[in-house]
Motif scaffolding. Structure first.
Motif, PDB file in Angstrom:
ATOM      1  N   ILE A   8      46.370  42.140  37.117  1.00 54.61           N
ATOM      2  CA  ILE A   8      46.119  42.677  38.458  1.00 54.61           C
ATOM      3  C   ILE A   8      44.692  43.186  38.594  1.00 54.61           C
ATOM      4  CG2 ILE A   8      48.527  43.190  38.957  1.00 54.61           C
ATOM      5  CD1 ILE A   8      47.819  46.163  38.323  1.00 54.61           C
ATOM      6  N   GLY A   9      43.832  42.802  37.655  1.00 57.43           N
ATOM      7  CA  GLY A   9      42.414  43.136  37.743  1.00 57.43           C
ATOM      8  C   GLY A   9      41.957  44.116  36.697  1.00 57.43           C
ATOM      9  N   ASN A  12      43.992  45.044  33.581  1.00 55.76           N
ATOM     10  CA  ASN A  12      45.279  45.709  33.791  1.00 55.76           C
ATOM     11  C   ASN A  12      46.353  44.673  34.092  1.00 55.76           C
ATOM     12  OD1 ASN A  12      44.333  48.577  33.788  1.00 55.76           O
ATOM     13  ND2 ASN A  12      43.091  47.781  35.460  1.00 55.76           N
ATOM     14  N   THR A  47      41.849  50.240  40.779  1.00 57.09           N
ATOM     15  CA  THR A  47      40.774  49.559  41.503  1.00 57.09           C
ATOM     16  C   THR A  47      39.401  49.802  40.892  1.00 57.09           C
ATOM     17  OG1 THR A  47      40.471  51.420  43.002  1.00 57.09           O
ATOM     18  CG2 THR A  47      42.017  49.697  43.696  1.00 57.09           C
ATOM     19  N   THR A  52      40.694  48.808  47.893  1.00 55.01           N
ATOM     20  CA  THR A  52      42.074  48.379  47.640  1.00 55.01           C
ATOM     21  C   THR A  52      42.372  47.170  48.503  1.00 55.01           C
ATOM     22  OG1 THR A  52      42.776  50.633  47.147  1.00 55.01           O
ATOM     23  CG2 THR A  52      44.491  49.076  47.765  1.00 55.01           C
ATOM     24  N   SER A  66      45.465  47.768  43.737  1.00 59.57           N
ATOM     25  CA  SER A  66      44.664  46.769  43.039  1.00 59.57           C
ATOM     26  C   SER A  66      43.538  46.286  43.938  1.00 59.57           C
ATOM     27  CB  SER A  66      45.544  45.585  42.634  1.00 59.57           C
ATOM     28  OG  SER A  66      44.763  44.548  42.089  1.00 59.57           O
ATOM     29  N   SER A  67      42.418  45.915  43.329  1.00 56.94           N
ATOM     30  CA  SER A  67      41.300  45.373  44.097  1.00 56.94           C
ATOM     31  C   SER A  67      41.353  43.849  44.173  1.00 56.94           C
ATOM     32  CB  SER A  67      39.966  45.823  43.486  1.00 56.94           C
ATOM     33  OG  SER A  67      39.880  45.395  42.155  1.00 56.94           O
ATOM     34  N   ILE A  73      47.169  37.473  43.429  1.00 58.08           N
ATOM     35  CA  ILE A  73      48.268  37.965  42.595  1.00 58.08           C
ATOM     36  C   ILE A  73      49.487  37.062  42.756  1.00 58.08           C
ATOM     37  CG2 ILE A  73      49.859  39.893  42.187  1.00 58.08           C
ATOM     38  CD1 ILE A  73      47.531  41.761  43.039  1.00 58.08           C
TER      39      ILE A  73
END
Length: 99
Positions: A8-9, A12, A47, A52, A66-67, A73
């Motif tokens: 998720i970026g 992470n 983020t 966001t 998440s960014s 995703i």
């Protein structure tokens, strides 16, 4: 897919089976949900100071900011699902990348 993780970026990841929804942060009801999660100490911000772009809603009631775009995703989740259903395709892909 019980133990699969989705990126998720910023390195992470979240356990796929815990995700209920991936939503855009812009709507008023989602902003209210975000504030409620913040008050209940169930808001996780990954983020790294960026804007966001997606909020993941987990089965535990936690919200993850998440960014990464929700579409990205979702594509990652679909790719994981395809790999789970057709492991032979993942093998072929890995072999072609190794050449």
């Amino acid at each position: 897919m019980e133990n699969r993780l989705v990126n998720i970026g910023f390195g992470n990841a979240v356990k796929v089976s815990r995700i209920l929804a991936v939503v855009n942060p812009g709507s008023s009801p989602i902003r209210k949900l975000k504030e409620d999660a913040r008050q209940e100490k169930k808001l996780i911000d990954v983020t790294e100071g960026r804007r966001t772009r997606a909020i993941l809603i987990l089965d535990s009631g936690h919200l993850i900011l998440s960014s990464v775009q929700p579409e990205t995703i979702n594509q990652r989740l679909l790719a994981l699902e395809q790999e789970h259903r057709h492991p032979e395709l993942a093998l072929i892909k890995a072999q072609s990348e190794g050449e």
